[in-house]
Design an enzyme around this catalytic site. Structure first.
Site, PDB file in Angstrom:
ATOM      1  CB  CYS A  77      -1.303  16.452 -16.774  1.00  0.00           C
ATOM      2  SG  CYS A  77      -2.392  17.750 -17.356  1.00  0.00           S
ATOM      3  CD  GLN A 108      -2.377  -1.308   2.754  1.00  0.00           C
ATOM      4  OE1 GLN A 108      -3.391  -0.715   3.102  1.00  0.00           O
ATOM      5  NE2 GLN A 108      -1.708  -2.091   3.583  1.00  0.00           N
ATOM      6  CG  ASN A 109       4.163   1.301   2.344  1.00  0.00           C
ATOM      7  OD1 ASN A 109       3.083   1.520   2.883  1.00  0.00           O
ATOM      8  ND2 ASN A 109       5.129   0.652   2.938  1.00  0.00           N
ATOM      9  CB  CYS A 132      -2.203  17.042 -21.606  1.00  0.00           C
ATOM     10  SG  CYS A 132      -0.603  17.338 -20.832  1.00  0.00           S
ATOM     11  N   GLY A 148       3.142  -4.339   9.016  1.00  0.00           N
ATOM     12  CA  GLY A 148       3.095  -2.886   9.210  1.00  0.00           C
ATOM     13  C   GLY A 148       1.903  -2.183   8.592  1.00  0.00           C
ATOM     14  CB  CYS A 168      -1.529  21.285 -20.958  1.00  0.00           C
ATOM     15  SG  CYS A 168      -2.129  20.556 -19.429  1.00  0.00           S
ATOM     16  CG  HIS A 177      -2.879   2.523  -1.952  1.00  0.00           C
ATOM     17  ND1 HIS A 177      -2.860   2.532  -0.569  1.00  0.00           N
ATOM     18  CD2 HIS A 177      -3.953   1.761  -2.287  1.00  0.00           C
ATOM     19  CE1 HIS A 177      -3.876   1.814  -0.103  1.00  0.00           C
ATOM     20  NE2 HIS A 177      -4.543   1.322  -1.118  1.00  0.00           N
TER      21      HIS A 177
HETATM   22  N1  APR Z   1       7.111  -2.162  12.540  1.00  0.00           N
HETATM   23  C1  APR Z   1       5.909  -2.777  12.377  1.00  0.00           C
HETATM   24  N2  APR Z   1       4.731  -2.134  12.443  1.00  0.00           N
HETATM   25  C2  APR Z   1       4.753  -0.828  12.679  1.00  0.00           C
HETATM   26  C3  APR Z   1       5.966  -0.106  12.875  1.00  0.00           C
HETATM   27  C4  APR Z   1       7.186  -0.834  12.796  1.00  0.00           C
HETATM   28  N3  APR Z   1       8.378  -0.239  12.968  1.00  0.00           N
HETATM   29  N4  APR Z   1       5.647   1.199  13.104  1.00  0.00           N
HETATM   30  C5  APR Z   1       4.318   1.286  13.047  1.00  0.00           C
HETATM   31  N5  APR Z   1       3.770   0.068  12.804  1.00  0.00           N
HETATM   32  C6  APR Z   1       2.359  -0.293  12.616  1.00  0.00           C
HETATM   33  C7  APR Z   1       1.364   0.544  13.371  1.00  0.00           C
HETATM   34  O1  APR Z   1       1.150  -0.002  14.647  1.00  0.00           O
HETATM   35  C8  APR Z   1       0.131   0.456  12.479  1.00  0.00           C
HETATM   36  O2  APR Z   1      -0.675  -0.649  12.854  1.00  0.00           O
HETATM   37  O3  APR Z   1       2.077  -0.107  11.248  1.00  0.00           O
HETATM   38  C9  APR Z   1       0.698   0.211  11.078  1.00  0.00           C
HETATM   39  C10 APR Z   1       0.610   1.402  10.147  1.00  0.00           C
HETATM   40  O4  APR Z   1      -0.726   1.659   9.866  1.00  0.00           O
HETATM   41  P1  APR Z   1      -1.196   2.894   8.952  1.00  0.00           P
HETATM   42  O5  APR Z   1      -0.430   4.104   9.331  1.00  0.00           O
HETATM   43  O6  APR Z   1      -2.678   2.945   9.012  1.00  0.00           O
HETATM   44  O7  APR Z   1      -0.671   2.480   7.491  1.00  0.00           O
HETATM   45  P2  APR Z   1      -1.390   1.612   6.381  1.00  0.00           P
HETATM   46  O8  APR Z   1      -2.109   0.460   6.974  1.00  0.00           O
HETATM   47  O9  APR Z   1      -0.351   1.335   5.362  1.00  0.00           O
HETATM   48  O10 APR Z   1      -2.440   2.638   5.797  1.00  0.00           O
HETATM   49  C11 APR Z   1      -3.257   2.221   4.737  1.00  0.00           C
HETATM   50  O11 APR Z   1      -4.156   4.420   4.515  1.00  0.00           O
HETATM   51  O12 APR Z   1      -4.155   6.755   4.247  1.00  0.00           O
HETATM   52  C12 APR Z   1      -4.090   5.534   3.647  1.00  0.00           C
HETATM   53  O13 APR Z   1      -3.373   5.341   1.464  1.00  0.00           O
HETATM   54  C13 APR Z   1      -2.871   5.361   2.765  1.00  0.00           C
HETATM   55  O14 APR Z   1      -1.835   3.294   2.043  1.00  0.00           O
HETATM   56  C14 APR Z   1      -2.322   4.013   3.177  1.00  0.00           C
HETATM   57  C15 APR Z   1      -3.535   3.350   3.805  1.00  0.00           C
END
Ligand code: APR
Length: 236
Positions: free
Chosen positions: A124, A98-99, A128, A182, A145, A116
């Protein structure tokens, strides 16, 4: 980490890893939720939706600029590297991320599905031309453009690319080891993958996350930092 039982990856044919913002925290990129999370400080409706983009493209641009700025400079951490090594040794490994920071690719992973999009391309708003590689941090206009630019990422209220979803469902169909690293498991469709894999396959499902998450179904959870756990998790 020594008390965590290693996963013998040779026991599995098809490995899929779903990753989220938590895996890039050790590279200096803030997560979206939890302590220091972008959406604890900024309002999603104002900064990250299709409607926000229509109202104020610069505000949306500026809200995500930190990801472009940080990931222009930062390096993949031990967790990204462990997954790149996993793929090198077990080529039938796929990352669904998702990153938008491209750190998996920078670490050497090749089988990466970006759900994502990527912050390192701009598009753009008048379409274009095709999205193009762009490292500029400040909001700027389309060089062709003059229309406003947006990042080539999927905002809230926008649809995911159907070809990307098709590829995701294809790799999840035959998965027998599913790692989820994560991600808070809040944003769909990714949030539904654990439940889907749990119901439709016999895969082993392992969650690696800083905090314990509220998943239903048969999952194993390892709680701690991905950058400390992943380098010690795999036996080859
Ligand atoms: N190691 C493992 N987990 C971790 C660490 C770490 N060092 N640091 C934080 N976390 C965990 C947090 O506890 C949390 O549960 O990672 C998770 C991050 O969650 P989010 O910030 O919600 O990220 P994500 O799930 O990728 O978000 C999904 O939300 O805004 C949208 O489009 C954006 O792709 C993103 C989507």
């Amino acid at each position: 980490m020594s008390n965590i039982e290693k996963i013998n990856v040779n026991d599995y044919q098809n490995i899929v890893v779903l990753t989220g913002a938590g895996i890039s925290v050790a590279s200096g990129i803030a997560p979206f939720r939890g302590p220091g999370g972008t959406w604890t400080e900024k309002d999603i409706d104002e900064c990250a939706t299709a409607r926000a983009l229509a109202r104020n493209p610069q505000k949306v641009w500026d809200s995500f600029a930190f990801v472009r700025e940080k990931s222009n400079k930062t390096e993949p951490n031990a967790a990204h590297k462990a997954l790149a090594e996993l793929e090198a040794k077990h080529p039938n490994t796929w990352i669904i991320t998702q990153n938008i920071d491209e750190l998996h690719q920078k670490a050497g992973s090749k089988n990466v599905i970006e759900m994502h999009g990527t912050i390192h391309r701009s598009q753009c708003m008048k379409y274009c031309s095709e999205p193009f590689v762009d490292r500029e941090i400040k909001f700027h206009k389309c060089p062709k453009c003059g229309a406003p630019l947006r990042y080539d990422i999927v905002l809230f209220e926008e649809s995911l690319d159907p070809k990307v979803m098709e590829q995701i469902y294809e790799v999840l169909e035959s998965v027998d080891l599913f790692l989820v690293v994560g991600t808070s498991g809040i944003v769909y469709p990714a949030a539904g993958f654990v439940d889907m894999v749990s119901r439709t396959t016999k895969a082993r499902i392992v969650i690696v996350n800083l905090e314990k998450l509220n998943y239903r179904g048969r999952v194993e959870q390892i709680n701690g930092k991905a950058e400390e756990i992943l380098p010690n998790l795999f036996a080859f």
